[in-house]
Structure formats: structure tokens, C-alpha cells
Design a protein around this motif. Sequence first.
Motif, PDB file in Angstrom:
ATOM      1  N   LYS A  56       0.842  -1.187   0.000  1.00  0.00           N
ATOM      2  CA  LYS A  56       0.000   0.000   0.000  1.00  0.00           C
ATOM      3  C   LYS A  56       0.881   1.242   0.000  1.00  0.00           C
ATOM      4  O   LYS A  56       2.035   1.195   0.427  1.00  0.00           O
ATOM      5  N   ARG A  57       0.339   2.349  -0.477  1.00  0.00           N
ATOM      6  CA  ARG A  57       1.085   3.608  -0.459  1.00  0.00           C
ATOM      7  C   ARG A  57       1.393   3.987   0.983  1.00  0.00           C
ATOM      8  O   ARG A  57       0.555   3.870   1.862  1.00  0.00           O
ATOM      9  N   GLN A  58       2.603   4.444   1.234  1.00  0.00           N
ATOM     10  CA  GLN A  58       3.003   4.841   2.579  1.00  0.00           C
ATOM     11  C   GLN A  58       2.298   6.142   2.960  1.00  0.00           C
ATOM     12  O   GLN A  58       2.194   7.056   2.155  1.00  0.00           O
ATOM     13  N   ALA A  59       1.814   6.210   4.191  1.00  0.00           N
ATOM     14  CA  ALA A  59       1.111   7.400   4.674  1.00  0.00           C
ATOM     15  C   ALA A  59       1.204   7.432   6.195  1.00  0.00           C
ATOM     16  O   ALA A  59       1.437   6.409   6.839  1.00  0.00           O
ATOM     17  N   GLY A  60       1.022   8.607   6.756  1.00  0.00           N
ATOM     18  CA  GLY A  60       1.076   8.714   8.197  1.00  0.00           C
ATOM     19  C   GLY A  60       0.526  10.025   8.714  1.00  0.00           C
ATOM     20  O   GLY A  60       0.469  11.020   7.990  1.00  0.00           O
ATOM     21  N   PHE A  61       0.127  10.012   9.975  1.00  0.00           N
ATOM     22  CA  PHE A  61      -0.391  11.177  10.676  1.00  0.00           C
ATOM     23  C   PHE A  61       0.689  11.621  11.662  1.00  0.00           C
ATOM     24  O   PHE A  61       1.239  10.788  12.393  1.00  0.00           O
TER      25      PHE A  61
END
Length: 84
Positions: A71-76
Amino acid sequence: MAAQAEIRYRFMNRFGIVAFAGTGKVFANGQFNGDGLKPNFGVGGRYFFDPAKGLSVRLDYGIGEKLPNEKRQAGFYISLAEAF
């Protein structure tokens, strides 16, 4: 090598928003090329708890590269203050 851009807008004395984007890559000595740059972009909000000094709490959501079969890397992210 890295490049990034950010636009900020403070719509009230204590609240603001931001949009950002960038890219970068680490190169071996003598192997400089533009292939495989790693992108990032996102949006965020700012709460200025000391408007006179510009001190803020940052709430950002960033999106990064998409690796094969993942999955595409993402973060808060939650941070204090700004770099500039």
C-alpha cells in the motif's frame, strides 16, 4: 538531494492550514541520476498556542511513495513548532 515546498495560510489568529509536497533521493558517489525520486505530499492544520511568538502544534497527514506489492506509505504526524 531533496526539494520541498509548503504553503501556509493562517485564517484566524490561532488557527492555520498548510499544504506541502516534496521529493528526494540518496545517491551513491558518482551515481547521480533522477530515476527513482521518492515523492511526498500532504495537508495539515496548525494551532498557535502562543501567537506572538509563532509557537504552534502541528497536525499533518503525509503521503509517500508506493512500493510494488504494498500500500502507499502514509502517516499522521503531531509536532511542536515550525522549522521557519
